[in-house]
Design an enzyme around this catalytic site. Structure first.
Site, mmCIF file in Angstrom:
data_model
loop_
_atom_site.group_PDB
_atom_site.id
_atom_site.type_symbol
_atom_site.label_atom_id
_atom_site.label_comp_id
_atom_site.label_asym_id
_atom_site.label_seq_id
_atom_site.Cartn_x
_atom_site.Cartn_y
_atom_site.Cartn_z
ATOM 1 N N ASP A 142 -22.033 26.841 -3.379
ATOM 2 C CA ASP A 142 -22.342 28.201 -2.953
ATOM 3 C C ASP A 142 -21.901 29.241 -3.983
ATOM 4 O OD1 ASP A 142 -23.211 27.069 -0.551
ATOM 5 O OD2 ASP A 142 -21.240 27.280 0.371
ATOM 6 N N GLU A 244 -30.895 30.307 2.714
ATOM 7 C CA GLU A 244 -30.925 29.760 4.075
ATOM 8 C C GLU A 244 -30.477 30.737 5.148
ATOM 9 O OE1 GLU A 244 -28.237 26.453 4.335
ATOM 10 O OE2 GLU A 244 -26.607 27.510 3.314
ATOM 11 N N GLN A 299 -29.858 18.463 -2.861
ATOM 12 C CA GLN A 299 -29.762 19.502 -3.886
ATOM 13 C C GLN A 299 -28.322 19.734 -4.328
ATOM 14 O OE1 GLN A 299 -30.555 23.632 -2.249
ATOM 15 N NE2 GLN A 299 -30.791 22.463 -0.351
#
Length: 409
Positions: A142, A244, A299
């Site tokens: 992230d 997302e 991913q």
């Protein structure tokens, strides 16, 4: 202060990355250099495994240069991971286990929530008067940990998505008569670093991605449809990358009118995401066939596109953590900082910050990294991210579709 002799333990927590095992290998390699360290334990499945005394002997299993190199290039988390928030009674149980195994050096690789766990164990050991040196090793795709330039794991997912987006763009252009609109929904939680990285393989204006939407900006579905239609009219196809947790004007994640399908022990809510919802809007409102891809966990942990830069930096982050702990420090998280080499190019430097500065906080993309329209990134972001992905993205041949054969008939 003399160094204390004792055993060292390492755990992995949170979503596994392509390079978290490189940090594990770097920490073990550094621990092997110090006579103060006796046993080198690995806790299986993070603190949940530690509560069950599920420990393995890392010195025996990966204590050679060959094995450490193999570990460095192994995807996901070799020790196993967890997302688990300790309660007060469990922290006391862990303290008893640390004493039982004479563990004096505690290393924990993870992100915001893992920093919280490591911080709590550090405080608990201090209050109990038990000498424990607890250091966090940063890890998250992230890229949202504060106090640092970037996080181990980010360079590899960035490389993966840059290549995947280019591939998807070529496929979408090839299929422009069948399904010309492609949405790619990517990870990243509440920050847009991952979504933004899709741009890093783009060479020409007409190349994918054409649109990028990050959680830092709210997205009006009507404006989104306008953006897609404009790109489609210009190029005959469109690829849009969407974080997302992109939210609509009302502040709710798009397409999440229903309850989350999962809430973890740290309170993170998981929804099915905005891509399916936006795809439906395109088909219904624009009358254009659309599809979406959602790479999922592959991913964030695939070794297929691991960044060499990321692998090396993750190794060093683990080594720095071990070095700091064995040197007598505690309550810290290793940080990755941006420096310059002798030629003025990119260089990673390593520091530390207090664990409480990392725990349960997020670092989002700067305003200067997102364009004014909120549908793409700026050159500032590209300049920031390119050094992290480990070399150029593969270049593909592009046929000239306008060069049609002419005859004299």
């Amino acid at each position: 202060m003399p160094k204390i002799k004792g055993n060292l333990i390492i755990g992995q927590s949170g979503g596994a990355t392509a390079v978290i095992n490189s940090s594990l290998a770097g920490a073990v390699a550094e621990a092997l250099r110090h006579e103060e360290v006796g046993e080198i334990y690995g806790m299986l499945d993070g603190v949940q495994g530690l509560l069950q005394e599920q420990l393995i002997d890392l010195r025996a299993q990966v204590g050679t240069p060959q094995k450490l190199d193999e570990l460095k290039h192994t995807p996901s988390a070799a020790l196993g991971m967890c997302r688990y928030k300790l309660n007060d009674s469990e922290r006391e149980r862990i303290l008893a286990i640390l004493k039982k195994y004479n563990i004096r050096y505690f290393l924990y690789a993870g992100g915001n929530d893992s920093a919280d766990t490591c911080h709590r164990l550090d405080l608990m050991s201090r209050e109990a008067g038990y000498e424990l040196h607890a250091i966090g090793i940063p890890k998250t795709i992230d890229n949202d940990l504060p106090q640092m330039d970037h996080c181990p794991g980010y360079g590899s997912i960035a490389r993966f998505l840059a290549i995947a987006t280019q591939d998807s763009g070529i496929d979408s252009q090839a299929a422009h008569l069948v399904h010309p609109i492609k949405l790619i929904e990517v990870m990243g939680r509440n920050a847009g670093w991952v979504a933004a990285s899709a741009v890093l393989g783009k060479r020409r204006e007409e190349d994918a991605p054409h649109l990028i939407y990050t959680p830092e900006r709210r997205l009006d579905p009507a404006r989104f449809l306008q953006d897609v239609q404009e790109v489609y009219k210009k190029y005959g196809y469109c690829v849009a990358v969407i974080g997302e947790t992109v939210r609509g004007p009302d502040g709710k994640t798009l397409g999440t009118q229903a309850e989350p399908y999962l809430v973890d022990s740290f309170g993170h809510k998981y929804y099915h995401g905005p891509a399916h919802y936006l795809m439906g809007l395109i088909i219904k409102e624009l009358g254009i066939t659309a599809r979406y891809d959602k790479p999922g966990t592959i991913q964030r942990m695939s070794m297929l596109c691991a960044s060499p830069v990321d692998l090396d930096e993750a190794w060093e982050a683990g080594a720095v953590a071990a070095r700091r702990a064995i040197g007598g420090e505690t309550g810290l998280m290793v940080t990755l900082l941006r420096g310059q080499d002798e030629n003025g190019g990119y260089k990673c430097e390593y520091g530390v910050t207090a664990l409480e500065n990392i725990a349960n906080t997020e670092h989002k993309m700067p305003v200067s990294y997102i364009n004014a329209a909120g549908n793409f990134v700026t050159q500032d972001f590209i300049d920031y991210a390119l050094p992290l992905i480990g070399g150029p993205i593969p270049a593909y041949l592009k046929l000239d579709r306008a060069a049609l054969v002419k005859t004299s008939l």
